[in-house]
Write an enzyme that holds these catalytic residues in place. Structure first.
Site, short mmCIF file in Angstrom:
data_model
loop_
_atom_site.label_atom_id
_atom_site.label_comp_id
_atom_site.label_asym_id
_atom_site.label_seq_id
_atom_site.Cartn_x
_atom_site.Cartn_y
_atom_site.Cartn_z
N VAL A 131 37.17 45.00 37.63
CA VAL A 131 36.29 44.11 38.38
C VAL A 131 36.55 44.24 39.88
O VAL A 131 35.63 44.24 40.69
CB VAL A 131 36.50 42.65 37.92
CG1 VAL A 131 35.62 41.69 38.71
CG2 VAL A 131 36.22 42.51 36.43
N GLU A 132 37.82 44.37 40.23
CA GLU A 132 38.20 44.38 41.64
C GLU A 132 37.86 45.70 42.33
O GLU A 132 37.30 45.69 43.43
CB GLU A 132 39.70 44.12 41.76
CG GLU A 132 40.12 42.70 41.45
CD GLU A 132 39.70 41.74 42.55
OE1 GLU A 132 39.50 42.18 43.69
OE2 GLU A 132 39.56 40.55 42.26
N SER A 133 38.23 46.81 41.73
CA SER A 133 38.17 48.08 42.46
C SER A 133 37.69 49.26 41.61
O SER A 133 37.72 50.39 42.08
CB SER A 133 39.55 48.43 43.00
OG SER A 133 40.47 48.62 41.92
N TYR A 236 32.54 36.03 38.40
CA TYR A 236 33.80 36.78 38.37
C TYR A 236 34.43 36.77 36.98
O TYR A 236 34.73 37.83 36.42
CB TYR A 236 34.75 36.17 39.39
CG TYR A 236 36.01 36.96 39.64
CD1 TYR A 236 35.98 38.16 40.33
CD2 TYR A 236 37.24 36.49 39.20
CE1 TYR A 236 37.13 38.88 40.59
CE2 TYR A 236 38.41 37.20 39.44
CZ TYR A 236 38.34 38.39 40.13
OH TYR A 236 39.49 39.09 40.38
#
Length: 528
Positions: A131-133, A236
């Site tokens: 999800v982040e990167s 998120y």
């Protein structure tokens, strides 16, 4: 003579039949419950039934691969909402993107899962860097968040992640993972709820605390789904849940996860001063891009100080160390040159057999970059500089980016927009056709990632997520559900391949939404 069956006569017969039918099934049900297996009955028992086979867990055997091991550690409560279904559909409509990102994540998953299990944390968190990167350790956002876990500079410093002109440990897989898990443990202990902890990781614990207080004052529930929050934070946790659902039952969605062995395949070895990354990659018998994928935390292409480590395949570690020692014994290596007052760069370059362009490239200096007296320049000491020059072209955040954080890096031609963040990836490319099952056997010094105190005051948001890769073509322009409204704080403008002085002086576009708080100096709890 036939007799008519009355309801009273049928009751004992039916009861006996029910008991008889249940006897053989009882042991199997008890066994399944004991093993914790996820048993899914077939809708139709006929041979013509084509219902997809749902994976089950047999905890009496070793994990087949890293995905099997991850499934066994799932312990977060599931979130079931239309947002989850929307995110899940978004991912499933991009199978090439999923294959690319899961393959890239295979490099790092063993260490992350091993560290989560050691701490007793849910293994769903091993999927959070997607999800982040998109599992890109070189991902970088316009809010200056960097690495797999997207730490902004201030929070990185709080968790003892070194950031200078030589290294950026926010991109170091081992140190950044330890720091991220320290942070997640802290905010979980603050809320006692993983969904709220994840919201805090994205939005900032201060913002979540205020949202909870607002709900309490209004008599509303204090759960994640009832909070008023920005769209990015609202989507998120559903993104993570959607990825969890896919990993839990890939065959149900006709997705084939790349094989990643559940074993330690990589170790850390000491990186002696004087060695450059190109030479180190050759000593490890690895392509340079693959070597940098395991060692992404360096800002300059050579090491001149002690205390650093390389991550290399375990079966090559001894040979790697012997080759490095042989190189250093030959008197070949790298050193620093301290600029004297009045000394010119072109004269320094000539002294070490370099062109001015090469000297600037090795030290991350732009075409108009200047250095003053006392500045330490990286220079060769009897070694062929070609390996370091090649490595420097793949280091997108060199010293110039550290000194000028608003510098916008150019994107690789094969970089596409992310499903989670429509930014741009760094120039280093990962080849999805040759993913490696990677495990990092040596843990970094735990003292480097100090645990945050649980009584820290409220902070602000983390800053924007990083650039992530996605399939080419039309899919590359797609935005993840919940991001159809522009999120300028998460976009990184595309710059020319050669960053000039104008690009270096460019100012970031002011952030909006939850990340705006990350740039307010008055807050006392920076986000990652």
């Amino acid at each position: 003579m036939a007799t008519r069956s009355t309801p009273q006569r049928l009751v004992p017969l039916l009861l006996s039949f029910a008991i008889f039918a249940a006897l053989p099934a009882a042991p199997a049900l008890a066994r399944d419950a004991r093993l914790g297996e996820a048993v899914a009955p077939l809708a139709n028992g006929t041979p013509g039934n084509t219902a997809p086979r749902v994976l089950t867990l047999d905890l009496t055997r070793d994990a087949n691969d890293i995905w099997d091991r991850i499934r066994r550690g799932f312990s977060m409560p599931d979130l079931d909402s239309p947002l989850v279904a929307e995110q899940q559909l978004f991912y499933l409509n991009r199978p090439a993107f999923l294959k690319q990102v899961f393959g890239r994540g295979g490099r790092y998953l063993y260490y992350i899962v091993d560290e989560l299990e050691r701490r007793g944390m849910p293994t769903e968190l091993a999927l959070l860097p997607m999800v982040e990167s998109s599992y890109n350790p070189l991902a970088y956002s316009r809010s200056h968040a960097s690495g797999l876990w997207q730490f902004i500079p201030s929070t990185g410093k709080h968790y003892n992640l070194t950031q200078d002109s030589w290294v950026d440990e926010r991109r170091n897989v081992i140190t950044s993972t330890n720091a991220a898990l320290d942070y997640l443990q802290t905010i979980y202990e603050m809320h006692g709820d993983w969904h709220l902890a994840l919201a805090s990781y994205n939005w900032g614990e201060g913002a979540v605390k205020r949202a909870l207080q607002r709900n309490m004052e209004e008599g509303r529930p204090g759960e994640y789904v009832h909070l008023r929050m920005p769209d990015e934070t609202r989507n998120y946790v559903p993104k993570l849940q959607a990825i969890k659902n896919i990993v839990s039952q890939p065959e149900l969605f006709h997705i084939e996860l790349p094989y990643v062995a559940n074993e330690m395949q990589f170790v850390t070895v000491s990186a002696p001063p004087g060695i450059d990354l190109g030479t180190a990659a050759r000593h490890a018998d690895m392509p340079l891009d693959e070597f940098l994928a395991l060692n992404p935390g360096f800002n300059r292409p050579a090491i001149t100080t002690p205390g650093h480590t390389f991550v290399v395949p375990a079966d090559r570690a001894s040979r790697f160390e012997a080759r490095m020692a042989e190189t250093l014994r030959a008197g070949q290596g790298w050193r620093t040159h301290t600029v004297e007052p009045g000394e010119r760069l072109d004269a320094i370059a000539e002294q070490y057999g370099l062109s001015l362009v090469q000297l600037r490239q090795l030290n991350g200096l732009g075409a108009q970059g200047v250095v003053g007296a006392g500045h330490a320049l990286l220079v060769p000491d009897g070694i062929d500089p070609s390996g370091a020059l090649e490595a420097s072209r793949l280091l997108p955040f060199a010293a110039a980016a550290v000194r000028q954080p608003s510098l916008r890096m150019s994107a690789a031609p094969d970089t596409a927009a992310s499903s989670a963040s429509p930014g741009r990836e760094a120039r280093l490319r990962f080849n999805p056709a040759r993913p490696s099952a990677i495990g990092l056997s040596a843990r970094s010094d735990e003292g480097r990632t100090a645990r945050a105190a649980a009584d820290r005051q409220a902070g602000n948001g983390r800053g924007a997520k990083a650039a992530q890769g996605a399939p080419k073509g039309k899919a590359s322009m797609a935005k993840s559900p919940g991001e159809r409204k522009t999120t300028p704080d998460k976009r990184v403008a595309k710059a020319p391949a050669k960053a000039d002085a104008a690009a270096a002086r460019s100012k970031p576009v002011p952030s909006k939404g939850p990340q705006a708080a990350a740039q307010k100096p008055k807050t006392n709890k920076p986000s990652r």
